[in-house]
Design an enzyme around this catalytic site. Structure first.
Site, PDB file in Angstrom:
ATOM      1  N   ASP A  88      -6.591  -1.881   1.076  1.00 21.03           N
ATOM      2  CA  ASP A  88      -7.107  -0.741   1.986  1.00 21.03           C
ATOM      3  C   ASP A  88      -7.883  -1.456   3.025  1.00 21.03           C
ATOM      4  O   ASP A  88      -8.782  -2.175   2.860  1.00 21.03           O
ATOM      5  CB  ASP A  88      -8.106   0.098   0.953  1.00 21.03           C
ATOM      6  CG  ASP A  88      -8.681   1.409   1.912  1.00 21.03           C
ATOM      7  OD1 ASP A  88      -7.814   1.867   2.576  1.00 21.03           O
ATOM      8  OD2 ASP A  88      -9.666   1.603   1.841  1.00 21.03           O
TER       9      ASP A  88
ATOM     10  N   ARG B 271       0.845  -1.275   0.020  1.00 23.23           N
ATOM     11  CA  ARG B 271       0.164   0.116   0.048  1.00 23.23           C
ATOM     12  C   ARG B 271       0.831   1.277   0.187  1.00 23.23           C
ATOM     13  O   ARG B 271       1.669   1.188   0.994  1.00 23.23           O
ATOM     14  CB  ARG B 271      -0.824   0.108   1.404  1.00 23.23           C
ATOM     15  CG  ARG B 271      -1.683   1.253   1.514  1.00 23.23           C
ATOM     16  CD  ARG B 271      -2.840   1.511   0.564  1.00 23.23           C
ATOM     17  NE  ARG B 271      -3.348   2.712   0.591  1.00 23.23           N
ATOM     18  CZ  ARG B 271      -4.489   3.061   1.051  1.00 23.23           C
ATOM     19  NH1 ARG B 271      -5.349   2.161   1.780  1.00 23.23           N
ATOM     20  NH2 ARG B 271      -5.105   4.269   1.261  1.00 23.23           N
TER      21      ARG B 271
ATOM     22  N   ARG C 181      -5.014   0.998  -5.258  1.00 23.20           N
ATOM     23  CA  ARG C 181      -4.221   0.611  -4.350  1.00 23.20           C
ATOM     24  C   ARG C 181      -4.484  -0.901  -4.185  1.00 23.20           C
ATOM     25  O   ARG C 181      -5.131  -1.610  -4.657  1.00 23.20           O
ATOM     26  CB  ARG C 181      -4.467   1.127  -2.777  1.00 23.20           C
ATOM     27  CG  ARG C 181      -6.190   0.727  -2.438  1.00 23.20           C
ATOM     28  CD  ARG C 181      -6.744   1.575  -1.489  1.00 23.20           C
ATOM     29  NE  ARG C 181      -7.249   2.763  -2.345  1.00 23.20           N
ATOM     30  CZ  ARG C 181      -8.298   3.569  -1.762  1.00 23.20           C
ATOM     31  NH1 ARG C 181      -8.791   3.301  -0.529  1.00 23.20           N
ATOM     32  NH2 ARG C 181      -8.879   4.534  -2.548  1.00 23.20           N
TER      33      ARG C 181
ATOM     34  N   ASP D  77      -9.974  -0.624   6.461  1.00 24.97           N
ATOM     35  CA  ASP D  77     -10.554   0.624   7.196  1.00 24.97           C
ATOM     36  C   ASP D  77     -11.308  -0.155   8.428  1.00 24.97           C
ATOM     37  O   ASP D  77     -11.842  -0.929   8.547  1.00 24.97           O
ATOM     38  CB  ASP D  77     -11.916   1.327   6.400  1.00 24.97           C
ATOM     39  CG  ASP D  77     -11.525   2.014   5.388  1.00 24.97           C
ATOM     40  OD1 ASP D  77     -10.324   2.554   5.212  1.00 24.97           O
ATOM     41  OD2 ASP D  77     -12.273   2.087   4.286  1.00 24.97           O
TER      42      ASP D  77
END
Length: 179
Positions: free
Chosen positions: A111, A99, A108, A113
């Site tokens: 990712d 990343r 990317r 979150d």
């Protein structure tokens, strides 16, 4: 200034929800390896992981049909880590999988979150909880509902009701590249 609750280590393990996305490289292998890395991390137990879903890329200006499509999924974990330690862990896992943070919402390799950390709400610059856009993303809500049909986004409502309020989706169940 960081919210003091974000650095507090929980007394008991906390349930958290993580959302994954990848649109570069071997997307499926990257997400699988990231899940394995998180499950192997001290203080983290993988409780459930959704199937993967394919979606078009969304950039700050809207849908980008020219960009590679994403594989997305959601995992539920139980953790003994503080919210900021969990965020640091997911950043290390992202970095280990190539990343690079160059462009906001750019393409990317990975990712991750932090969508939810127990019932903690925080409007901190480092980590906003729940994730500030989770309630408007079908690629978060659909896989989350798959592993938790009673999912609730604190301050926003039930995930199934939020999903019904979203515009038509381009989300499809991912069949896999390796069969």
């Amino acid at each position: 200034m960081t919210d003091s609750l974000l650095v507090t280590v929980p007394v008991h393990p906390i349930d958290a929800v993580l959302a994954f996305g990848s649109n570069l490289g071997d997307r499926e292998a990257t997400v699988e390896a990231a899940l394995a890395a998180l499950a192997a991390a001290p203080g983290v137990e993988l409780v459930a992981a959704s199937r993967l879903y394919e979606t078009v890329a969304v950039k700050p200006d809207g849908v980008d049909h020219e960009a590679p499509s994403y594989l997305n999924g959601v995992a539920r974990i139980r953790t003994e880590l503080s919210p900021l330690d969990l965020l640091a862990l997911v950043h290390r896992v992202e970095h280990a999988h190539g990343r690079v943070r160059v462009e906001r919402w750019g393409d990317r390799t990975l990712d991750i979150d932090v969508v939810l950390y127990g019932d903690l709400t925080s409007d901190d610059a480092t980590l906003t909880l729940p994730h500030p856009r989770a309630h408007e993303r079908d690629f978060v809500l659909v896989p989350w509902l798959e592993i938790d049909p009673d999912a609730v986004v604190p301050g926003r409502g039930r995930a199934d009701e939020l999903l019904r309020g979203l515009p038509t989706s381009t989300l499809t169940v991912y069949a896999g590249e390796r069969r």
